[in-house]
Each structure stands twice: as C-alpha cells, then as structure tokens.
Design a protein around this motif. Structure first.
Motif, PDB file in Angstrom:
ATOM      1  N   PRO A  74      31.832  49.242   7.535  1.00 23.27           N
ATOM      2  CA  PRO A  74      30.806  49.128   6.504  1.00 23.27           C
ATOM      3  C   PRO A  74      31.028  49.993   5.254  1.00 23.27           C
ATOM      4  CG  PRO A  74      29.798  49.273   8.666  1.00 23.27           C
ATOM      5  CD  PRO A  74      31.261  49.530   8.853  1.00 23.27           C
ATOM      6  N   GLU A  75      31.008  51.321   5.405  1.00 19.02           N
ATOM      7  CA  GLU A  75      31.029  52.165   4.208  1.00 19.02           C
ATOM      8  C   GLU A  75      32.438  52.463   3.725  1.00 19.02           C
ATOM      9  OE1 GLU A  75      32.024  55.401   7.110  1.00 19.02           O
ATOM     10  OE2 GLU A  75      31.055  53.440   7.147  1.00 19.02           O
ATOM     11  N   SER A  76      33.447  52.212   4.550  1.00 19.65           N
ATOM     12  CA  SER A  76      34.841  52.429   4.175  1.00 19.65           C
ATOM     13  C   SER A  76      35.704  51.601   5.119  1.00 19.65           C
ATOM     14  CB  SER A  76      35.206  53.911   4.281  1.00 19.65           C
ATOM     15  OG  SER A  76      36.553  54.131   3.931  1.00 19.65           O
ATOM     16  N   ASN A  77      36.959  51.330   4.729  1.00 19.25           N
ATOM     17  CA  ASN A  77      37.803  50.535   5.622  1.00 19.25           C
ATOM     18  C   ASN A  77      38.826  51.412   6.329  1.00 19.25           C
ATOM     19  OD1 ASN A  77      40.207  50.778   3.953  1.00 19.25           O
ATOM     20  ND2 ASN A  77      39.248  49.310   2.564  1.00 19.25           N
ATOM     21  N   GLY A  78      39.418  50.829   7.354  1.00 20.59           N
ATOM     22  CA  GLY A  78      40.382  51.573   8.146  1.00 20.59           C
ATOM     23  C   GLY A  78      41.642  51.924   7.391  1.00 20.59           C
ATOM     24  N   PHE A  79      41.990  51.125   6.368  1.00 24.36           N
ATOM     25  CA  PHE A  79      43.189  51.406   5.597  1.00 24.36           C
ATOM     26  C   PHE A  79      43.067  52.743   4.871  1.00 24.36           C
ATOM     27  CE2 PHE A  79      42.837  46.690   5.656  1.00 24.36           C
ATOM     28  CZ  PHE A  79      43.948  46.436   6.438  1.00 24.36           C
ATOM     29  N   ALA A  80      41.878  53.032   4.324  1.00 24.83           N
ATOM     30  CA  ALA A  80      41.660  54.293   3.612  1.00 24.83           C
ATOM     31  C   ALA A  80      41.794  55.481   4.565  1.00 24.83           C
ATOM     32  CB  ALA A  80      40.282  54.286   2.956  1.00 24.83           C
ATOM     33  N   LEU A  81      41.242  55.322   5.775  1.00 25.30           N
ATOM     34  CA  LEU A  81      41.359  56.408   6.757  1.00 25.30           C
ATOM     35  C   LEU A  81      42.812  56.623   7.157  1.00 25.30           C
ATOM     36  CD1 LEU A  81      40.232  58.463   8.730  1.00 25.30           C
ATOM     37  CD2 LEU A  81      39.772  56.603  10.343  1.00 25.30           C
ATOM     38  N   CYS A  82      43.542  55.555   7.375  1.00 27.72           N
ATOM     39  CA  CYS A  82      44.953  55.666   7.751  1.00 27.72           C
ATOM     40  C   CYS A  82      45.746  56.365   6.656  1.00 27.72           C
ATOM     41  CB  CYS A  82      45.523  54.276   8.031  1.00 27.72           C
ATOM     42  SG  CYS A  82      47.245  54.299   8.596  1.00 27.72           S
ATOM     43  N   GLU A  83      45.516  55.977   5.407  1.00 31.03           N
ATOM     44  CA  GLU A  83      46.230  56.601   4.284  1.00 31.03           C
ATOM     45  C   GLU A  83      45.906  58.086   4.189  1.00 31.03           C
ATOM     46  OE1 GLU A  83      44.987  54.230   1.019  1.00 31.03           O
ATOM     47  OE2 GLU A  83      46.512  52.673   1.349  1.00 31.03           O
ATOM     48  N   LEU A  85      45.017  60.099   6.657  1.00 30.08           N
ATOM     49  CA  LEU A  85      45.688  60.804   7.755  1.00 30.08           C
ATOM     50  C   LEU A  85      47.162  61.026   7.440  1.00 30.08           C
ATOM     51  CD1 LEU A  85      44.145  59.032  10.891  1.00 30.08           C
ATOM     52  CD2 LEU A  85      43.541  61.262   9.940  1.00 30.08           C
ATOM     53  N   LYS A  86      47.807  60.048   6.831  1.00 26.52           N
ATOM     54  CA  LYS A  86      49.232  60.147   6.534  1.00 26.52           C
ATOM     55  C   LYS A  86      49.518  61.071   5.353  1.00 26.52           C
ATOM     56  CE  LYS A  86      50.064  57.610   9.957  1.00 26.52           C
ATOM     57  NZ  LYS A  86      50.632  58.230  11.173  1.00 26.52           N
ATOM     58  N   GLN A  87      48.502  61.399   4.563  1.00 29.04           N
ATOM     59  CA  GLN A  87      48.693  62.295   3.425  1.00 29.04           C
ATOM     60  C   GLN A  87      48.560  63.756   3.809  1.00 29.04           C
ATOM     61  OE1 GLN A  87      45.740  60.867   0.672  1.00 29.04           O
ATOM     62  NE2 GLN A  87      46.971  59.104   0.030  1.00 29.04           N
ATOM     63  N   GLN A  88      47.944  64.040   4.949  1.00 32.93           N
ATOM     64  CA  GLN A  88      47.720  65.421   5.378  1.00 32.93           C
ATOM     65  C   GLN A  88      48.786  65.840   6.388  1.00 32.93           C
ATOM     66  OE1 GLN A  88      42.834  65.573   5.025  1.00 32.93           O
ATOM     67  NE2 GLN A  88      43.767  65.282   7.013  1.00 32.93           N
ATOM     68  N   ALA A  89      49.350  67.022   6.169  1.00 41.57           N
ATOM     69  CA  ALA A  89      50.454  67.482   7.015  1.00 41.57           C
ATOM     70  C   ALA A  89      50.045  67.600   8.478  1.00 41.57           C
ATOM     71  CB  ALA A  89      50.973  68.819   6.504  1.00 41.57           C
ATOM     72  N   HIS A  90      48.827  68.073   8.758  1.00 42.09           N
ATOM     73  CA  HIS A  90      48.438  68.326  10.148  1.00 42.09           C
ATOM     74  C   HIS A  90      48.005  67.064  10.890  1.00 42.09           C
ATOM     75  CE1 HIS A  90      44.656  68.425   7.934  1.00 42.09           C
ATOM     76  NE2 HIS A  90      44.005  68.300   9.074  1.00 42.09           N
ATOM     77  N   THR A  91      47.871  65.921  10.185  1.00 40.52           N
ATOM     78  CA  THR A  91      47.513  64.663  10.853  1.00 40.52           C
ATOM     79  C   THR A  91      48.553  63.569  10.638  1.00 40.52           C
ATOM     80  OG1 THR A  91      46.205  63.968   8.917  1.00 40.52           O
ATOM     81  CG2 THR A  91      45.036  65.135  10.678  1.00 40.52           C
ATOM     82  N   ARG A  92      49.597  63.874   9.904  1.00 38.11           N
ATOM     83  CA  ARG A  92      50.587  62.869   9.517  1.00 38.11           C
ATOM     84  C   ARG A  92      51.278  62.223  10.709  1.00 38.11           C
ATOM     85  NH1 ARG A  92      53.977  65.777   5.744  1.00 38.11           N
ATOM     86  NH2 ARG A  92      52.169  65.538   4.373  1.00 38.11           N
ATOM     87  N   GLU A  93      51.482  62.992  11.781  1.00 34.80           N
ATOM     88  CA  GLU A  93      52.248  62.487  12.919  1.00 34.80           C
ATOM     89  C   GLU A  93      51.400  61.754  13.951  1.00 34.80           C
ATOM     90  OE1 GLU A  93      55.402  62.618  12.647  1.00 34.80           O
ATOM     91  OE2 GLU A  93      55.362  63.906  10.875  1.00 34.80           O
ATOM     92  N   ILE A  94      50.099  61.637  13.727  1.00 32.33           N
ATOM     93  CA  ILE A  94      49.238  60.922  14.685  1.00 32.33           C
ATOM     94  C   ILE A  94      49.479  59.416  14.551  1.00 32.33           C
ATOM     95  CG2 ILE A  94      46.877  60.440  15.392  1.00 32.33           C
ATOM     96  CD1 ILE A  94      46.068  63.119  14.150  1.00 32.33           C
ATOM     97  N   PRO A  95      49.882  58.725  15.607  1.00 35.04           N
ATOM     98  CA  PRO A  95      50.065  57.273  15.515  1.00 35.04           C
ATOM     99  C   PRO A  95      48.730  56.552  15.368  1.00 35.04           C
ATOM    100  CG  PRO A  95      50.466  58.030  17.756  1.00 35.04           C
ATOM    101  CD  PRO A  95      50.272  59.252  16.929  1.00 35.04           C
ATOM    102  N   VAL A  96      48.657  55.642  14.398  1.00 36.44           N
ATOM    103  CA  VAL A  96      47.451  54.844  14.149  1.00 36.44           C
ATOM    104  C   VAL A  96      47.732  53.408  14.539  1.00 36.44           C
ATOM    105  CG1 VAL A  96      45.818  54.019  12.411  1.00 36.44           C
ATOM    106  CG2 VAL A  96      46.712  56.368  12.281  1.00 36.44           C
ATOM    107  N   LEU A  97      46.900  52.862  15.435  1.00 34.53           N
ATOM    108  CA  LEU A  97      47.044  51.473  15.876  1.00 34.53           C
ATOM    109  C   LEU A  97      45.843  50.680  15.360  1.00 34.53           C
ATOM    110  CD1 LEU A  97      48.801  53.185  17.884  1.00 34.53           C
ATOM    111  CD2 LEU A  97      48.250  51.479  19.608  1.00 34.53           C
ATOM    112  N   GLY A 115      51.132  53.184   6.789  1.00 36.46           N
ATOM    113  CA  GLY A 115      51.596  54.148   7.783  1.00 36.46           C
ATOM    114  C   GLY A 115      51.212  53.871   9.209  1.00 36.46           C
ATOM    115  N   ALA A 116      50.606  52.722   9.488  1.00 36.12           N
ATOM    116  CA  ALA A 116      50.215  52.413  10.865  1.00 36.12           C
ATOM    117  C   ALA A 116      51.441  52.251  11.754  1.00 36.12           C
ATOM    118  CB  ALA A 116      49.380  51.133  10.901  1.00 36.12           C
ATOM    119  N   ALA A 117      51.264  52.607  13.028  1.00 37.73           N
ATOM    120  CA  ALA A 117      52.358  52.493  13.990  1.00 37.73           C
ATOM    121  C   ALA A 117      52.380  51.140  14.669  1.00 37.73           C
ATOM    122  CB  ALA A 117      52.246  53.591  15.039  1.00 37.73           C
TER     123      ALA A 117
END
Length: 370
Positions: A74-83, A85-97, A115-117
């Motif tokens: 609703p208020e945001s899409n999953g693509f924005a969240l994935c992007e 996560l991939k921009q932050q060093a401490h979350t960059r390596e988390i696989p997103v499905l 950046g999705a896996a």
C-alpha cells in the motif's frame, strides 16, 4: 576430485540452519503470510511485517538471513525496500526473494535489477518455495563463514588487519558525529624475531596467543582488539580520552607482567612489549579555538593511526617495555609553540606527559603538562 558430504553432515547443517536462521516475511496480505509461515514450519525464527516501514524497523533491530518480499504494497512497494537494503553496507548481503502474483517478465527483470536474489510467483508451490528458501539460507551461511574467515586471524582468533581498518573508519565516523573521544593503542612485542630464533616458532605462537588473551581480558565491550601484523596488535577504545588511554595502557603493561609476558628483561627477545597510543579528544577539548577548528577540519582516522604508530616508534627508541601516548589536540599546541619551549623526547620519561605530533612530516616533540 570432489568429495561428497555424508548425509549426517548435511543433516547437521540443515538442522543448524533451521534452528538459527532468521527469516522475515513482508506482505500486506495476512493470508499470504500465514501460508508462507506454514510452509516454513521447522524454522524457529520467522518474523513478519505487513508494511515496508515496519519491515525496515525489524531489519534495523536484527538483520535477517533472508527477506521474502511482496512487490506491491500500500504505502510503498517492495522494489524500494530492496533498493534501500542494497544501498546500506550492513544490509547489502541479505538475500531478498520476491514473492508476488505478477507473472509479467518485466516485474522479474525489475526485481533482479534492484538486487533481488530470486523471484517466486504466486500461487506458491510449497516444494519449490521450501527448496529455494533453503538454498539461499545455505548460500548466505557459507558466504558469512567465508567473510568471517577473511577477517579473523587464525592463530589468535582476533580480528585481522582488514577488519581492524574497517572498524577504525567506522569508529572515527561515530566519534565525529557524537564528538566523543576515541583512543588507539598499538602494541609490539620487543625483539620477537630474536625470541623466535632462540625459543622456536611454536613458543613464539604461544607467546602471541598469550598476549592476545591478556588483551581480550583487558578490553571493554565496545572495544576492538586485533592482530594487525606478525607481532603487532591494535586496541581501539571508543569513549576513552587521553588520560584513560594512558591509564589503560599502564594497566595492560601490569597485566602482561603479572602473566610473565612483560618481565624477564634479560631474556632473549619477546618477553616485553612496547606500546604507542593516540587519542582524539572530546569536542570541548579539541575544538577550543577557532584556528584549531580550522586546522583539524580535514582530519581522518589515518591521523589517529599515524600518531599511534609514531608513538610506538618513540617507545621502541626508549628501550623495552615502554609506553608512549599522544593527544591529537596537543599537536596544535606544539605547532604554535615557540621553538625554545620544546625539548627532545628522550630527556623526559614518557609516562610524565602526553606526546604531541605536529604532522606526518614534521619532527615529534614533547610538551610538559600545563
């Protein structure tokens, strides 16, 4: 030639992953979350969020090992969240499905581009879903172990030079943001090559391990102790000012002596340590004058490290088992002091004052306490 793992080894690994893996489900449809949760029975740590904002808060609180994410919310899409996560060093390596009802190839391309896996379409096939989640969890664990091996010294189990440099940069930035002091102590075993020559490399390794154990016993929860060279260690102390640095350096020397690691001056090498330290003082001490603020504006973590290494060089020049510390703001006093007020460091015991380092190219002088 490849050696296959036994079923028992595979089973143990899978059991460990199921017990320890952290999975986050992000979907605005409660029914979809319930369905995925049922498919993940056996995994102990499964959390969920129905909004991107809530998901981000959960991730910041405790990073998951895998994120299962809906594309449209609703208020945001999953693509924005994935992007994000991939921009932050401490979350960059988390696989997103991505788990979505969209079957259009453009959605899959967009997901993989940000950046999705992996990309899983609804309706979900339970066997495919379970196998893909297990695959990404295994891969994530293997990569975590490889990264750990790349940053840990195998002999002492301390962080290595690479990990220390990363932590130094991180703590320096934090010190700048909070204006809290930051101190660094560099420790070197005296005549360690000579010790290895007389006692053998196995005894040398034991000496290094024993020194590491003493350092670990002395450190506080926020500190970082690392082995940064053959017989050189580094001790990073967030929140410690110059006075505390001096006190903790002296306490370390006392602890080494009590363990028999800093005594026996007459023995061949490796029995004593020299230490050089540097401290970035707190805001009120460091930025006292306008011209000081201007001069220190371009400082960086390399200045703290350079000052500690130069202090270590001074300690070595004075003999064995010596400690020399430096406060970075003292450098400004030395820079503006008249030449006749400066005395060579060899004429004053190092423990009676803080050393001042003017720059990487200028000579090093001592300044008596005011």
């Amino acid at each position: 030639m490849t050696t296959a793992l036994s079923p028992g080894v595979i089973s143990d690994a899978e059991t460990f992953i199921r017990q320890e893996a952290r999975i986050l489900l992000v979907d605005d449809d409660p029914d979809a979350i319930r369905l995925m949760h049922q498919m993940l029975q056996g995994y102990r740590h499964v959390r969920f969020a129905t909004r991107v904002h809530d998901a981000m808060q959960l991730i910041e609180r405790e990073a998951p090992d895998v994120v299962l994410l809906d594309a449209e919310m609703p208020e945001s899409n999953g693509f924005a969240l994935c992007e994000r996560l991939k921009q932050q060093a401490h979350t960059r390596e988390i696989p997103v499905l991505f788990v979505t009802a969209h079957t259009d190839v453009s959605f899959e391309v967009r997901a993989l581009s940000c950046g999705a896996a992996d990309f899983i379409t609804k309706p979900i096939s339970a066997p495919v879903f379970q196998l893909r989640v297990a695959h990404h969890l295994r891969t994530k664990r293997q990569m975590d172990l490889l990264r750990q091996l790349a940053t840990i010294d195998p002999l002492t189990a301390l962080p290595n030079a690479q990990a220390f440099q990363q932590m130094l940069r991180q703590e320096w930035r934090h010190s700048e943001l909070t204006q809290r002091p930051l101190s660094l102590l560099v420790i070197d075993l005296d005549q360690f090559r000579k010790f290895n020559w007389h006692q053998g490399h196995q005894e040398g390794d034991r000496r290094l391990q024993a020194t590491a154990e003493v350092l670990q016993a002395q450190q506080q929860a926020c500190d970082t102790v690392a082995r940064v060279g053959g017989d050189e260690f580094a001790w990073l102390m967030p929140g410690s000012d110059a006075q505390t640095l001096q006190e903790r350096g002296e306490a370390l020397q006392a602890a080494l002596r009590s363990q028999g690691l800093g005594s026996a001056e007459g023995q061949p090498g490796g029995r004593t340590v020299c230490a050089g330290g540097s401290a970035r003082q707190a805001s009120s001490e460091l930025w006292g004058l306008q011209d000081h603020r201007m001069e220190m504006a371009g400082s960086s973590h390399t200045q703290l490290l350079d000052a500690a290494q130069r202090s270590l060089t001074l300690a070595r020049q004075q003999g064995r088992g010596r400690l020399v510390t430096v406060a970075l703001h003292e450098a400004q006093r030395v820079r503006h002091a008249a030449p006749h007020t400066l005395g060579p460091v060899e004429h004053t015991p190092a423990s009676q004052y803080l050393q001042g380092v003017t720059s990487t190219r200028a000579p090093v002088f001592s300044v008596p306490p005011q």
